[in-house]
Write an enzyme that holds these catalytic residues in place. Structure first.
Site, PDB file in Angstrom:
ATOM      1  N   GLY A   1      -0.534   7.626   7.373  1.00 63.79           N
ATOM      2  CA  GLY A   1      -0.162   6.551   8.365  1.00 63.79           C
ATOM      3  C   GLY A   1       0.768   5.410   7.877  1.00 63.79           C
ATOM      4  O   GLY A   1       1.634   5.142   8.604  1.00 63.79           O
ATOM      5  N   ASP A   2       0.501   4.773   6.832  1.00 63.94           N
ATOM      6  CA  ASP A   2       1.451   4.062   6.159  1.00 63.94           C
ATOM      7  C   ASP A   2       2.973   4.585   5.835  1.00 63.94           C
ATOM      8  O   ASP A   2       4.035   3.680   6.303  1.00 63.94           O
ATOM      9  CB  ASP A   2       1.093   3.359   4.863  1.00 63.94           C
ATOM     10  CG  ASP A   2      -0.531   2.662   4.798  1.00 63.94           C
ATOM     11  OD1 ASP A   2      -0.667   2.359   6.003  1.00 63.94           O
ATOM     12  OD2 ASP A   2      -1.208   2.680   3.873  1.00 63.94           O
TER      13      ASP A   2
END
Ligand code: ADP
Length: 333
Positions: free
Chosen positions: A262-263
C-alpha cells in the site's frame, strides 16, 4: 518551479523482527531467532518508494537522536530522499516490536516515540518545503492535529494525497483536501463506520451494508474528498471522482510478501499525479508498482525502480486474467 515532486509527511520507525516457534502468552518467555532490524514506518516507506521510482522526494518526519534514527536517515539518503525535513530528537525513534511465527502470523507492539512528537509547529516551520513540493502525501501514524496542519499548509496548487492508516474518523477539513483519499478495504470500512452507514444517503436514511467496493468508494466520496482510490490487493484498485467510478485492472503476480504494498502504491500514485497523469492513469501505474513490491520480501527492500516497473517481461506488466504460466519478474530482478 517545484524542487520536489513529492513531500511525504509521516512516520519513520525501526521494525525489530524476531522469528518464534510460538508467540508468547501472558507471563511467558520464549526464545526466538536473531534480531532483524529494518527501516519502516509508512512515511519513510512512501518516501523511499517514490525516490526509488525517480521522484524528487523530501520527507518531513521526526526520529530520535539514537541508532535507529541514524538507520532511518541512512536508508532515506541511500534511496535518494532529501532528508532535510527529518527532525532529530525529542523522544526515542519510533519502534515496532514484531514477533512472527512459522505460519506467518505476527504480534506487534508499536512505540510511536518521536513520531508522536511531530507537531503542528514542526509543520509550520517547514513552510518552505510545502512551497517547493508539487504533491504532499500523509498517513495517520503521526498526530491527527499535525495532519490537520499539513492540510492548512498546502501551498498554491499543490495536491494532497492521504492514506488514512491506521484508520480513524477524519475531520471534514482533512477529508475535503484529499485528492485522492486512498484506502484499502479495512480502512474504507472504518471510515464509513462499523456498518457502512455513516456515509449513507444525504436525507439521513441509512444504507444497508454493501460488499461492493464501488459502493464504498461512492459513500466515501460523499464524505467530501475530491477523489477516492480503493485498493483491493490482488484484485487491483478502483478510482472514484465526480467523473464516476473506474476499475483499475489487477496485475497477476506470484505474491511473496505484501508488506509495504500500500505504501508503494500510494507513493507511485502521488508522484504520477504530480507529473500530470490522470487519476486513472496514475492508479494503473501504481498497481504495477504495488504488484512488483509484493514479489519481493520486506517493505523498503521490495520497492521497484522505474526501470524494473517498465522492464519487458516484468510481472509488473498487466496480464490478461487467463494468462497461462507463472509470472516472472523481468529486468534486473
Ligand atoms: P494495503 O497494503 O494498504 O493493504 P493492498 O493490499 O490493497 O493495500 O495493496 C495495494 C496495491 O498493491 C493493490 O491495489 C495492488 O495494486 C497491489 N497489490 C497488493 N497485493 C497484490 C497481489 N497479491 N497481486 C498483485 N497486486 C497486488
Amino acid at each position: 518551479m517545484y524542487d520536489y515532486d513529492l513531500l511525504v509527511v509521516g512516520s519513520a520507525n525501526a521494525d525489530l523482527v524476531i522469528g518464534v516457534e510460538r508467540r508468547p502468552g501472558a507471563g511467558e518467555t520464549v526464545l526466538g531467532s536473531d534480531l532483524a532490524v529494518h527501516p519502516g514506518g509508512k512515511g519513510a516507506n512512501q518516501a523511499v518508494a517514490a525516490a526509488r521510482l525517480g521522484a524528487r522526494t523530501a520527507l518531513l518526519a521526526r526520529v530520535g537522536d539514537d541508532a535507529h534514527g541514524r538507520l532511518l536517515l541512512d536508508s532515506q539518503r541511500a534511496a535518494g530522499v532529501d532528508p532535510v525535513g527529518v527532525l532529530v530528537g525529542g523522544a526515542p525513534t519510533g519502534v515496532a516490536l514484531i514477533t512472527v511465527d512459522p505460519s506467518g502470523d505476527n504480534s506487534i507492539v508499536v512505540s510511536p516515540g518521536a513520531n508522536g512528537r511531530l507537531t503542528p509547529a514542526d509543520v509550520r516551520a517547514a513552510a518552505s518545503l510545502f512551497h517547493a513540493s508539487r504533491v504532499v502525501s500523509a498517513q495517520l501514524e503521526i498526530p491527527l492535529e499535525t495532519v490537520v496542519e499539513v492540510v492548512r499548509s498546502l501551498a498554491g496548487d499543490s495536491r494532497f494525497v492521504l492514506n488514512p492508516s491506521p484508520p480513524r474518523p477524519l475531520p471534514p477539513e482533512v477529508l475535503a483536501a484529499c485528492d485522492p483519499l486512498i484506502v484499502n478495504e479495512h480502512e474504507a470500512k472504518v471510515l464509513l463506520g462499523e456498518d457502512g452507514v455513516e456515509g449513507g444517503a444525504e436525507d439521513g436514511a441509512q444504507d444497508s451494508v454493501s460488499d461492493a467496493p464501488e459502493d464504498w468508494a461512492r459513500l466515501l466520496l460523499a464524505k467530501g474528498p475530491r477523489s477516492v482510490v480503493v485498493t483491493l490487493g490482488a484484485e487491483g484498485a478502483l478510482v472514484a471522482s465526480s467523473d464516476g467510478v473506474t476499475r483499475v485492472p489487477s496485475v497477476k503476480v506470484a505474491a511473496v510478501d505484501t508488506t509495504g504494498a500500500g505504501d508503494a502504491f500510494t507513493a507511485a500514485l502521488a508522484w504520477r499525479l504530480g507529473t500530470g497523469s490522470s487519476l486513472t492513469e496514475a492508479a494503473a501505474y501504481a498497481s504495477r508498482v504495488g504488484a512488483a513490491a509484493v514479489t519481493r520480501q520486506g517493505a523498503q527492500d521490495s520497492f521497484p525502480t522505474a526501470a524494473e516497473v517498465e522492464a519487458p517481461g516484468s510481472t509488473a506488466d498487466p496480464e490478461p486474467d487467463d494468462a497461462p504460466g507463472t509470472p516472472r519478474r523481468g529486468g534486473s530482478l
